[in-house]
Motif scaffolding. Structure first.
Motif, PDB file in Angstrom:
ATOM      1  N   GLY A  23       0.809  -1.213   0.000  1.00  0.00           N
ATOM      2  CA  GLY A  23       0.000   0.000   0.000  1.00  0.00           C
ATOM      3  C   GLY A  23       0.839   1.258   0.000  1.00  0.00           C
ATOM      4  N   GLY A  24       1.951   1.240   0.747  1.00  0.00           N
ATOM      5  CA  GLY A  24       2.853   2.385   0.764  1.00  0.00           C
ATOM      6  C   GLY A  24       3.504   2.612  -0.587  1.00  0.00           C
ATOM      7  N   HIS A  25       3.846   1.507  -1.258  1.00  0.00           N
ATOM      8  CA  HIS A  25       4.426   1.601  -2.597  1.00  0.00           C
ATOM      9  C   HIS A  25       3.432   2.265  -3.552  1.00  0.00           C
ATOM     10  N   ILE A  26       2.178   1.863  -3.487  1.00  0.00           N
ATOM     11  CA  ILE A  26       1.154   2.423  -4.377  1.00  0.00           C
ATOM     12  C   ILE A  26       0.859   3.881  -4.026  1.00  0.00           C
ATOM     13  N   ARG A  27       0.821   4.217  -2.744  1.00  0.00           N
ATOM     14  CA  ARG A  27       0.584   5.613  -2.354  1.00  0.00           C
ATOM     15  C   ARG A  27       1.658   6.524  -2.928  1.00  0.00           C
ATOM     16  N   LYS A  28       2.905   6.045  -2.936  1.00  0.00           N
ATOM     17  CA  LYS A  28       4.000   6.871  -3.445  1.00  0.00           C
ATOM     18  C   LYS A  28       4.024   6.904  -4.969  1.00  0.00           C
ATOM     19  N   HIS A  29       3.963   5.742  -5.594  1.00  0.00           N
ATOM     20  CA  HIS A  29       4.218   5.647  -7.037  1.00  0.00           C
ATOM     21  C   HIS A  29       2.957   5.563  -7.889  1.00  0.00           C
ATOM     22  N   GLY A  30       1.809   5.254  -7.289  1.00  0.00           N
ATOM     23  CA  GLY A  30       0.642   4.938  -8.093  1.00  0.00           C
ATOM     24  C   GLY A  30       0.772   3.541  -8.680  1.00  0.00           C
ATOM     25  N   ASP A  31      -0.128   3.175  -9.585  1.00  0.00           N
ATOM     26  CA  ASP A  31      -0.044   1.874 -10.239  1.00  0.00           C
ATOM     27  C   ASP A  31       1.219   1.827 -11.099  1.00  0.00           C
ATOM     28  N   GLY A  32       1.954   0.734 -11.026  1.00  0.00           N
ATOM     29  CA  GLY A  32       3.176   0.636 -11.829  1.00  0.00           C
ATOM     30  C   GLY A  32       3.875  -0.694 -11.631  1.00  0.00           C
ATOM     31  N   VAL A  33       4.973  -0.858 -12.344  1.00  0.00           N
ATOM     32  CA  VAL A  33       5.726  -2.112 -12.347  1.00  0.00           C
ATOM     33  C   VAL A  33       6.602  -2.198 -11.104  1.00  0.00           C
TER      34      VAL A  33
ATOM     35  N   GLU B 167       8.680  12.929 -11.813  1.00  0.00           N
ATOM     36  CA  GLU B 167       7.934  13.752 -10.860  1.00  0.00           C
ATOM     37  C   GLU B 167       6.688  13.033 -10.371  1.00  0.00           C
ATOM     38  N   PHE B 168       5.922  12.432 -11.291  1.00  0.00           N
ATOM     39  CA  PHE B 168       4.634  11.853 -10.906  1.00  0.00           C
ATOM     40  C   PHE B 168       4.764  10.423 -10.393  1.00  0.00           C
ATOM     41  N   TYR B 169       5.788   9.700 -10.818  1.00  0.00           N
ATOM     42  CA  TYR B 169       6.036   8.379 -10.240  1.00  0.00           C
ATOM     43  C   TYR B 169       6.761   8.524  -8.903  1.00  0.00           C
ATOM     44  N   GLU B 170       7.325   9.692  -8.676  1.00  0.00           N
ATOM     45  CA  GLU B 170       8.088  10.005  -7.467  1.00  0.00           C
ATOM     46  C   GLU B 170       9.304   9.094  -7.341  1.00  0.00           C
TER      47      GLU B 170
ATOM     48  N   PHE C 155       2.178   4.067 -29.623  1.00  0.00           N
ATOM     49  CA  PHE C 155       2.305   4.205 -28.178  1.00  0.00           C
ATOM     50  C   PHE C 155       0.973   4.616 -27.572  1.00  0.00           C
ATOM     51  N   SER C 156       0.574   3.913 -26.529  1.00  0.00           N
ATOM     52  CA  SER C 156      -0.662   4.279 -25.836  1.00  0.00           C
ATOM     53  C   SER C 156      -0.426   5.514 -24.985  1.00  0.00           C
ATOM     54  N   LYS C 157      -1.513   6.149 -24.600  1.00  0.00           N
ATOM     55  CA  LYS C 157      -1.434   7.137 -23.541  1.00  0.00           C
ATOM     56  C   LYS C 157      -1.301   6.381 -22.212  1.00  0.00           C
ATOM     57  N   PRO C 158      -0.919   7.046 -21.129  1.00  0.00           N
ATOM     58  CA  PRO C 158      -0.800   6.346 -19.849  1.00  0.00           C
ATOM     59  C   PRO C 158      -2.079   5.585 -19.513  1.00  0.00           C
ATOM     60  N   THR C 159      -1.909   4.411 -18.924  1.00  0.00           N
ATOM     61  CA  THR C 159      -3.058   3.553 -18.622  1.00  0.00           C
ATOM     62  C   THR C 159      -3.606   3.794 -17.221  1.00  0.00           C
ATOM     63  N   GLN C 160      -3.169   4.848 -16.571  1.00  0.00           N
ATOM     64  CA  GLN C 160      -3.707   5.279 -15.283  1.00  0.00           C
ATOM     65  C   GLN C 160      -3.687   6.797 -15.271  1.00  0.00           C
ATOM     66  N   ASP C 161      -4.271   7.419 -14.244  1.00  0.00           N
ATOM     67  CA  ASP C 161      -4.376   8.876 -14.240  1.00  0.00           C
ATOM     68  C   ASP C 161      -3.024   9.570 -14.108  1.00  0.00           C
ATOM     69  N   ARG C 162      -2.112   8.993 -13.338  1.00  0.00           N
ATOM     70  CA  ARG C 162      -0.768   9.585 -13.298  1.00  0.00           C
ATOM     71  C   ARG C 162      -0.113   9.398 -14.669  1.00  0.00           C
ATOM     72  N   PRO C 163       0.590  10.407 -15.182  1.00  0.00           N
ATOM     73  CA  PRO C 163       1.254  10.262 -16.490  1.00  0.00           C
ATOM     74  C   PRO C 163       2.548   9.470 -16.353  1.00  0.00           C
ATOM     75  N   THR C 164       2.382   8.173 -16.074  1.00  0.00           N
ATOM     76  CA  THR C 164       3.555   7.321 -15.845  1.00  0.00           C
ATOM     77  C   THR C 164       3.541   6.147 -16.824  1.00  0.00           C
ATOM     78  N   LEU C 165       3.149   4.967 -16.397  1.00  0.00           N
ATOM     79  CA  LEU C 165       3.269   3.766 -17.228  1.00  0.00           C
ATOM     80  C   LEU C 165       2.364   3.815 -18.459  1.00  0.00           C
ATOM     81  N   PHE C 166       2.952   3.455 -19.629  1.00  0.00           N
ATOM     82  CA  PHE C 166       2.161   3.277 -20.845  1.00  0.00           C
ATOM     83  C   PHE C 166       2.696   2.075 -21.599  1.00  0.00           C
ATOM     84  N   TYR C 167       2.070   1.767 -22.752  1.00  0.00           N
ATOM     85  CA  TYR C 167       2.435   0.589 -23.538  1.00  0.00           C
ATOM     86  C   TYR C 167       2.766   0.982 -24.967  1.00  0.00           C
ATOM     87  N   GLU C 168       3.717   0.253 -25.521  1.00  0.00           N
ATOM     88  CA  GLU C 168       4.044   0.369 -26.942  1.00  0.00           C
ATOM     89  C   GLU C 168       3.615  -0.929 -27.614  1.00  0.00           C
TER      90      GLU C 168
END
Length: 361
Positions: free
Chosen positions: A73-83, A241-244, A316-329
């Protein structure tokens, strides 16, 4: 003399997400992944829930915490959804782990056994950039469909033609690209196959540098990006910045028929970066003859690039979550082993338009 650390392939990629049940539904219905297995309260897992998704040779694991005491949960609070984990399939976990530590890697998890009625899996993990890890997994003594303590839970979806992971891109801080390129070289024996400078990847506003690292059998490719000096904030700086922190920027997925795959993505409402129509006015003169229909490529907004060994098609997709972080090619290779250098200008201008809309340029 020590032997090489031999990595067969990427076993799976695990993403930490805030709601794995909903994310699994998204990846099934929008990306065409089928569900293979599940771990959660019903399987005796009191801390987290995980859904295993599969398409072709790709396996994604979506994991979410079940209570506030779970560190995920702490990881997600800081980084949002991601790898969180790019897991490697190896034969000898103990040797690979000990040799990696000897070569300078830091331990994330010491070697241990996972066991159920289908056999034993040996597993360990080391740290890489940011809070990302590489699990080392041996399934030589295991006959289950994924890993121990996962219950088979098959939900079949119509594939949209994704076949395997082409590459995984990491974003690191200024001055850290060489450090992590050297890490993969020293620890795992990866080779630097391409080096892009800020002269190769830049617009009038922003720039980045990248080194592409590849393992000995060519199945794993890790471009590593860092921001370069520019007039405005680069896409890498926006991510950081947004993935922190440092982390995985995008996952490139291969297809054998990108026209069909992108058509199905668009039918399902997936947003991709917009390519200006003028890009296609000079496409044929720039890349030469290709097998695919140019009018269909234009309609779907697909990018094309050619090198000495052939050409590739990518989008390239746009980010797959609200934070402008992870996307797919999404990428199809017709001989080319490159990464679409001829598309960098159009791609970066498209990314900067999105950044501007977000107020982040």
């Amino acid at each position: 003399m020590s032997k090489d650390i031999s990595i067969k392939e990427i076993h799976h990629i695990e993403l930490f997400v805030s709601n794995a049940k909903q994310s699994a539904y998204f990846y099934r219905k929008a990306f065409g992944f089928s569900q293979l297995a599940y771990s959660g309260l019903e399987t005796g897992n009191r801390n987290s829930a995980s859904y295993v998704l599969s398409q072709g040779n790709i396996r994604l694991v979506l994991t979410t915490p079940l209570h506030s005491r779970n560190w995920i949960g702490g990881h997600i609070r800081k980084h949002g959804d991601g790898v969180f984990d790019i897991a490697f399939h190896v034969d000898d976990v103990d040797y690979c782990f000990n040799e990696a530590i000897r070569r300078g890697a830091k331990s994330a998890v010491e070697p241990y056994n996972l066991e159920d009625a289908d056999g034993i899996v040996r597993r360990a993990a080391i740290q890489t950039y940011g809070e990302t890890i590489h699990s080392l997994i041996s399934t030589n003594d295991y006959n289950g469909n994924f890993l121990p303590h996962f219950k088979e839970q098959i939900l079949v979806e119509e594939s949209i033609g994704l076949t395997s992971i082409d590459h995984v891109v990491g974003n690191v801080n200024v001055g850290q690209m060489d450090k992590w390129a050297n890490f993969y070289s020293k620890v795992f024996g990866f080779k630097n196959i391409i080096h892009f400078t800020d002269q190769d990847i830049s617009t009038k506003y922003s720039a980045l540098m990248s080194k592409v690292m590849e393992n000995d059998n060519g199945r794993i490719k890790f471009p590593i990006n860092e921001p370069a000096q520019g007039l405005k904030k680069s896409q890498i700086e926006e991510y950081l910045e947004f993935y922190e922190g440092e982390g995985v920027q995008h996952i490139a997925l291969l297809t054998d028929d990108i026209l069909d795959t992108i058509s199905k993505f668009r039918e399902r409402g997936i947003d991709f970066l917009h390519v200006p129509d003028t890009y296609y006015d000079t496409l044929e003169s720039r890349v030469g003859p290709i097998e695919e229909d140019i009018s269909s490529i234009r309609k779907l907004g697909i990018l094309v690039d050619r090198d000495d060994e052939g050409y590739l098609l990518q989008l390239f997709s746009k980010p797959t979550q609200d934070r402008p972080t992870l996307f797919y090619e999404i990428i199809q290779r017709q001989g080319s082993k490159g990464f679409g250098q001829g598309n960098f200008q159009a791609l970066f201008e498209s990314i900067e338009r999105e950044q501007s809309l977000r107020g982040n340029l």
